[in-house]
Design an enzyme around this catalytic site. Sequence first.
Site, PDB file in Angstrom:
ATOM      1  N   LYS A 173       0.822  -1.207   0.000  1.00 52.34           N
ATOM      2  CA  LYS A 173       0.000   0.000   0.000  1.00 52.34           C
ATOM      3  C   LYS A 173       0.858   1.260   0.000  1.00 52.34           C
ATOM      4  CE  LYS A 173      -3.422   2.806   0.234  1.00 52.34           C
ATOM      5  NZ  LYS A 173      -4.173   3.108   1.452  1.00 52.34           N
ATOM      6  N   LYS A 242       1.542  11.593   5.413  1.00 58.91           N
ATOM      7  CA  LYS A 242       1.802  10.493   6.345  1.00 58.91           C
ATOM      8  C   LYS A 242       2.199   9.222   5.603  1.00 58.91           C
ATOM      9  CE  LYS A 242      -1.464   7.956   7.499  1.00 58.91           C
ATOM     10  NZ  LYS A 242      -2.098   6.676   7.075  1.00 58.91           N
TER      11      LYS A 242
END
Length: 299
Positions: A173, A242
Amino acid sequence: MAGDILGFVGVGRMGGPMASRLLDAGHRLCVYDLSEAATAPLVARGAQLAASPAEVASIADVVLISLPTPDVVRQVVLGGNGGIINGSSVRLVIDLSTTGPGVATEVAAQLAERRIGWVDAPVSGGVTGAKAGTLAIMVSCPTPTLQKVEPVLKVFGRPFHAGEKPGLAQTAKLANNLLAATALVATSEVMAMGVKAGLDAKVLIDIINASSGRNSATQDKFPRAVLPGTFDFGFTTGLSYKDVRLCIDEAEALGVPMVVGAAVRQMLAVTKARFGADSDFTFIAKVLEEWAGVEIRGK
């Protein structure tokens, strides 16, 4: 798991649509979120409301979570008396968040001590994909566990088994999200250049999409959120920053240099400082507009 009650913690921007799809598919739900506004539509449709993550995990043996940061995942699963780990019924936790492999490995190990299984299942496709059930779902867990959870995951989209070790799906991911952010940064730069040179933004996008430079930003993000000037694709600058930071941290830990990744992280940091963490990450294009003194709009 048909007929059993499922737990769902974190039913906000991404978790809400996924929880709603579970209700559409006939699953019974017990939900928890800090925001009453997030849980209210689900409760109105018959979901049971819990007072804490631990209460969800005392009602459901399978608990799904969709949370914004690694620290929040750690706190919700492991933290104090209210954490999922202290639930009396839970036997499996499915993490739909993007946490990075470090937290996934840590949390999975602590849950294993309580004989609670862990499934990494970060998703890609944004809010649109969550609503439509077309998400790509990266999954790492033992194969027998995958066979158990796959019917539930298919409610959201298409699962891809990345392997059995905790954290592998998280690594996949992070790789995907770095590429998505990179495409957005590079496309913003060339679009600002083209418009300042006199090209129409829509024409340039059409040219790129018919050529070798096409990418996720030119095919989706720019036509949907930049050329109209709405900047509302549905993913925040803070979350993108992030994810890219986690990716670079993981690469450095593995001894893999990320020169381009570091530049993308810096562009996201600039965008976050200029427009705030809650801004849509397509505001990267606004940074380039300001620097170049142009507006990237289609005529």
